[in-house]
Design a protein around this motif. Structure first.
Motif, PDB file in Angstrom:
ATOM      1  N   ALA A 546       0.832  -1.204   0.000  1.00  0.00           N
ATOM      2  CA  ALA A 546       0.000   0.000   0.000  1.00  0.00           C
ATOM      3  C   ALA A 546       0.868   1.256   0.000  1.00  0.00           C
ATOM      4  O   ALA A 546       1.965   1.264   0.552  1.00  0.00           O
ATOM      5  CB  ALA A 546      -0.891   0.012   1.235  1.00  0.00           C
ATOM      6  N   PRO A 547       0.392   2.339  -0.625  1.00  0.00           N
ATOM      7  CA  PRO A 547       1.077   3.627  -0.481  1.00  0.00           C
ATOM      8  C   PRO A 547       1.100   4.029   0.996  1.00  0.00           C
ATOM      9  O   PRO A 547       0.122   3.821   1.722  1.00  0.00           O
ATOM     10  CB  PRO A 547       0.215   4.579  -1.310  1.00  0.00           C
ATOM     11  CG  PRO A 547      -0.526   3.699  -2.264  1.00  0.00           C
ATOM     12  CD  PRO A 547      -0.758   2.412  -1.535  1.00  0.00           C
ATOM     13  N   VAL A 548       2.224   4.598   1.431  1.00  0.00           N
ATOM     14  CA  VAL A 548       2.422   4.905   2.849  1.00  0.00           C
ATOM     15  C   VAL A 548       2.730   6.388   3.017  1.00  0.00           C
ATOM     16  O   VAL A 548       3.605   6.938   2.340  1.00  0.00           O
ATOM     17  CB  VAL A 548       3.594   4.092   3.436  1.00  0.00           C
ATOM     18  CG1 VAL A 548       3.656   4.288   4.952  1.00  0.00           C
ATOM     19  CG2 VAL A 548       3.485   2.627   3.091  1.00  0.00           C
ATOM     20  N   TYR A 549       2.012   7.009   3.951  1.00  0.00           N
ATOM     21  CA  TYR A 549       2.301   8.383   4.374  1.00  0.00           C
ATOM     22  C   TYR A 549       2.816   8.319   5.807  1.00  0.00           C
ATOM     23  O   TYR A 549       2.199   7.701   6.681  1.00  0.00           O
ATOM     24  CB  TYR A 549       1.042   9.242   4.301  1.00  0.00           C
ATOM     25  CG  TYR A 549       1.249  10.671   4.739  1.00  0.00           C
ATOM     26  CD1 TYR A 549       1.578  11.658   3.813  1.00  0.00           C
ATOM     27  CD2 TYR A 549       1.126  11.033   6.075  1.00  0.00           C
ATOM     28  CE1 TYR A 549       1.783  12.967   4.209  1.00  0.00           C
ATOM     29  CE2 TYR A 549       1.331  12.337   6.479  1.00  0.00           C
ATOM     30  CZ  TYR A 549       1.654  13.303   5.549  1.00  0.00           C
ATOM     31  OH  TYR A 549       1.862  14.597   5.945  1.00  0.00           O
ATOM     32  N   LEU A 550       3.947   8.980   6.060  1.00  0.00           N
ATOM     33  CA  LEU A 550       4.526   9.026   7.400  1.00  0.00           C
ATOM     34  C   LEU A 550       4.772  10.470   7.803  1.00  0.00           C
ATOM     35  O   LEU A 550       5.197  11.289   6.971  1.00  0.00           O
ATOM     36  CB  LEU A 550       5.857   8.274   7.470  1.00  0.00           C
ATOM     37  CG  LEU A 550       5.877   6.796   7.088  1.00  0.00           C
ATOM     38  CD1 LEU A 550       6.356   6.656   5.641  1.00  0.00           C
ATOM     39  CD2 LEU A 550       6.795   6.021   8.024  1.00  0.00           C
ATOM     40  N   SER A 551       4.526  10.792   9.068  1.00  0.00           N
ATOM     41  CA  SER A 551       4.900  12.096   9.600  1.00  0.00           C
ATOM     42  C   SER A 551       5.692  11.892  10.877  1.00  0.00           C
ATOM     43  O   SER A 551       5.462  10.914  11.615  1.00  0.00           O
ATOM     44  CB  SER A 551       3.660  12.959   9.864  1.00  0.00           C
ATOM     45  OG  SER A 551       2.825  12.376  10.838  1.00  0.00           O
ATOM     46  N   ALA A 552       6.619  12.814  11.141  1.00  0.00           N
ATOM     47  CA  ALA A 552       7.522  12.638  12.270  1.00  0.00           C
ATOM     48  C   ALA A 552       7.967  13.985  12.806  1.00  0.00           C
ATOM     49  O   ALA A 552       8.252  14.910  12.045  1.00  0.00           O
ATOM     50  CB  ALA A 552       8.744  11.824  11.847  1.00  0.00           C
ATOM     51  N   GLY A 553       8.031  14.090  14.131  1.00  0.00           N
ATOM     52  CA  GLY A 553       8.607  15.261  14.777  1.00  0.00           C
ATOM     53  C   GLY A 553      10.107  15.077  14.932  1.00  0.00           C
ATOM     54  O   GLY A 553      10.559  14.049  15.454  1.00  0.00           O
ATOM     55  N   VAL A 554      10.871  16.049  14.500  1.00  0.00           N
ATOM     56  CA  VAL A 554      12.329  15.878  14.500  1.00  0.00           C
ATOM     57  C   VAL A 554      12.908  15.876  15.907  1.00  0.00           C
ATOM     58  O   VAL A 554      14.055  15.464  16.105  1.00  0.00           O
ATOM     59  CB  VAL A 554      13.015  16.958  13.634  1.00  0.00           C
ATOM     60  CG1 VAL A 554      12.593  16.834  12.183  1.00  0.00           C
ATOM     61  CG2 VAL A 554      12.732  18.356  14.167  1.00  0.00           C
ATOM     62  N   GLY A 575      11.668   1.683  -4.350  1.00  0.00           N
ATOM     63  CA  GLY A 575      10.750   2.479  -5.163  1.00  0.00           C
ATOM     64  C   GLY A 575       9.304   2.397  -4.733  1.00  0.00           C
ATOM     65  O   GLY A 575       8.401   2.619  -5.552  1.00  0.00           O
ATOM     66  N   ALA A 576       9.073   2.118  -3.461  1.00  0.00           N
ATOM     67  CA  ALA A 576       7.695   2.016  -2.962  1.00  0.00           C
ATOM     68  C   ALA A 576       7.047   3.396  -2.902  1.00  0.00           C
ATOM     69  O   ALA A 576       7.698   4.408  -2.623  1.00  0.00           O
ATOM     70  CB  ALA A 576       7.686   1.381  -1.579  1.00  0.00           C
ATOM     71  N   THR A 577       5.767   3.456  -3.166  1.00  0.00           N
ATOM     72  CA  THR A 577       5.031   4.717  -3.123  1.00  0.00           C
ATOM     73  C   THR A 577       4.893   5.172  -1.674  1.00  0.00           C
ATOM     74  O   THR A 577       4.298   4.459  -0.848  1.00  0.00           O
ATOM     75  CB  THR A 577       3.635   4.552  -3.739  1.00  0.00           C
ATOM     76  OG1 THR A 577       3.784   4.142  -5.097  1.00  0.00           O
ATOM     77  CG2 THR A 577       2.860   5.857  -3.677  1.00  0.00           C
TER      78      THR A 577
END
Length: 614
Positions: A546-554, A575-577
């Motif tokens: 599956a396409p993956v969206y990630l968010s992260a606090g530095v 090359g994964a979406t």
């Protein structure tokens, strides 16, 4: 495809477009000012402290109830939410970290305003492990660092430096200081089980008074928690929480005599409590099946009566000197209000009220581990089967409830059904349910989520070709683990501040979480390599479809950035979406516009990658 989004270059706005002539309801729910349940100074009940986002960032506010004067007490770019009042109400104490990294020192300022100053001299920055403030000016500070483990320090009025009275490698912290300032309760996990604390009461020189330990050397997994000393002179009794009957209940312990009294409350769920100010009764908060209610328990008669509150969730309550109780209430459909049992609204936030959302319904689904409770919300328009978001809560020792939440409401407004699952590991369903995830961490929770997913598809609620798995923190971890271990089950994944590479996360995270992870997995990564590998999302990254969206606090000390970067590098290498968004804060953001930006991007990503309805 890969897209690395930069916080500074991404403008806020809704998925419907930042130039929309009318602000959508989902944004209003984030922007509408909110206030927390006010805490009050026990020697000066008119002086209160609360948290609000009225300026667009969550900060601390002082409130004089007599004059109704409210004053913003803190003002920092990334917000401030950890604070308290001295018993006399003269000072506001607040914890000063750096951009959300949770590593810092206590500061203080006068209640009526004035410059901030270091609250305790001689202590270097650390993670907070509790704070207790005495009526005579005595201060007890709990700290945790990688070098020292847990330490507790006592600062006496007029003393040049604080004195260390406790030190241990395992996690622990300050529980409470007795009303006369002679006894200190410390929660500790010296036995090595970070999920189940024992309680030690000591004098302020560190000399032991009494120990209460339900773990029996780690062979009996029962935990204790400190709820507070009796708030009157000459009363050494300590209110505690215990799990001796398989759920959280209160008990009263006298550490000087050893007497333990367990009020019998005929309530099926978890029970929390606090003293009424005269110590003659307990204000009881009862949580059961994702909803909660209040009761008053009279200690002299043993009688318990329910306090009239609306159906929904109580997210904190406090008893006032006049015998009333104040509480923060909401439901999934109705925004929060701070109410009093006297019938009054205690504190109204300024400006607009957030728009209402949609109610939840309950689903009870059989899984390999028992009956799972899920909360279901259907969008106001459209026909089933819906595109469906499985929003997985963090913790893991937490639970979703019938409470107002702007995040799920945003998905509903965009036509998604929302499903929230109180998987094994969740609180509110008994000790055995909470403790069930040990050793097969992540995999057990996903069994329950999979059972609910199959039920939603079979019931015709969820479109199996348009399923979004999402969550933050532990929910983000389960999202990534689910995408790798159940690759055919999910269409899109959206993971916020997740654990992605469990071993690297362990080596970089704050000390209290290292102790928790050792408990969950039975040892360190070096001692239990197979368990850690089986529970780590990066083990299965090559199976993610599956396409993956990630968010992260530095600056995140809980789910640190390096381990997320490791996972993203592996996605990129094949090359994964995917798309990754990094922002300058810690474990989430206290800035409203930043939170709106994140939700907008999450919904936009999901909509871009879901197929059209057939």
């Amino acid at each position: 495809m890969t897209d690395d989004v930069n916080a500074a270059s991404t403008a806020p706005g809704s998925p419907d477009g930042p130039d929309s002539p009318e602000m959508p309801d989902w944004e209003k729910r984030f922007r509408a000012p909110r206030v927390s349940l006010p805490q009050w100074a026990h020697e000066a009940p008119a002086r209160s402290l609360f948290v609000s986002n009225a300026t667009g960032t969550f900060e601390l506010y002082a409130w004089d109830r007599d004059s109704d004067k409210r004053r913003q007490a803190t003002d920092r770019p990334n917000g401030t939410v950890h604070g308290t009042l001295t018993p006399d109400g003269a000072w506001i104490w607040w914890f000063a970290d750096t951009d959300g990294d949770e590593f810092g020192v206590w500061q203080r300022q006068p209640f009526d305003g004035g410059p901030d100053e270091p609250a305790v001299s001689g202590l270097d920055p650390a993670y907070s492990a509790g704070l207790a403030l005495g009526r005579d000016g005595t201060v007890v500070v709990g700290r945790m660092t990688e070098e020292d483990g847990t330490t507790v320090h006592v600062a006496r009025p007029g003393a040049a430096e604080p004195v260390e009275i406790y030190r241990h490698r395992q996690s622990g912290g300050v529980g409470d200081l007795s009303h006369d300032g002679t006894l200190l309760a410390i929660e500790h996990t010296e036995h090595g089980d970070a999920m189940h604390s024992a309680i030690r009461v000591v004098r302020l020189d560190g000399s032991p008074v009494a120990e209460l330990d339900d773990t029996e050397g780690g062979t009996r997994e029962l935990g204790l928690t400190v709820l507070g000393f009796a708030p009157v002179d000459g009363d050494p009794r300590l209110l505690i929480g215990h799990q001796r009957r398989g759920r959280w209940e209160p008990a009263i312990w006298n550490p000087l005599t050893g007497e333990l009294t367990e009020p019998r409350l005929d309530l099926p769920g978890d029970v929390d409590a606090e003293w009424y100010p005269d110590a003659g009764a307990l204000l009881v908060e009862h949580s059961h099946q994702a909803r909660s209610e209040l009761h008053r328990h009279d200690l002299a008669t043993g009688g318990t009566r329910r306090v009239d509150t609306p159906p929904g969730t109580i997210s904190g309550a406090t008893a006032r000197p006049d015998g009333s109780a104040e509480y923060l209430w909401s439901s999934a459909a109705e925004p929060p209000r701070i109410r009093s049992t006297s019938g009054a609204t205690v504190l109204e936030p300024p400006g607009m009220r957030p728009p209402a959302s949609l109610p939840v319904t309950d689903a009870w689904v059989e899984s390999p581990g028992g009956t799972v409770h899920a909360l279901i919300q259907r969008p106001a328009t459209g026909e089933a089967p819906f595109p469906t978001v499985f929003e997985i809560h963090g913790g893991p020792t937490w639970h979703d409830s019938d409470a107002f939440a702007a995040g799920p409401a945003a998905w509903l407004d965009h036509g998604f059904a929302v499903v929230r699952v109180n998987y094994r590991g969740s609180t509110g369903y008994g000790r055995a349910w909470t403790d069930a995830l040990k050793h097969r961490v992540g995999l057990i929770e996903l069994e329950d989520i999979a059972a609910v997913r199959e039920w939603c598809v079979a019931e015709g609620l969820a479109d199996p070709a348009r399923l979004v798995l999402t969550g933050g923190s532990w929910g983000g971890y389960l999202t990534l683990l689910g995408l790798g271990t159940q690759p055919d089950a999910w269409t899109v994944g959206v993971a916020a501040v997740p654990v992605a590479d469990y071993v690297t996360a362990y080596h970089d995270e704050m000390e209290a979480l290292k102790a928790m992870d050792r408990t969950l997995l039975g040892g360190t990564p070096e001692e239990q390599p197979e368990r850690w590998a089986a529970s780590s999302p990066i083990t299965y990254v090559d199976d993610v479809r599956a396409p993956v969206y990630l968010s992260a606090g530095v600056n995140d000390p809980r789910c640190p950035i390096r381990q997320i970067d490791n996972y993203v590098d592996r996605l990129a290498a094949r090359g994964a979406t995917h798309e990754v968004y990094r922002y300058d804060a810690g474990h989430g953001s206290l800035v409203v516009e930043e939170r709106i930006r994140q939700v907008a991007q999450e919904i936009r990503f999901a909509r871009e990658h879901l197929p059209a309805q057939e």
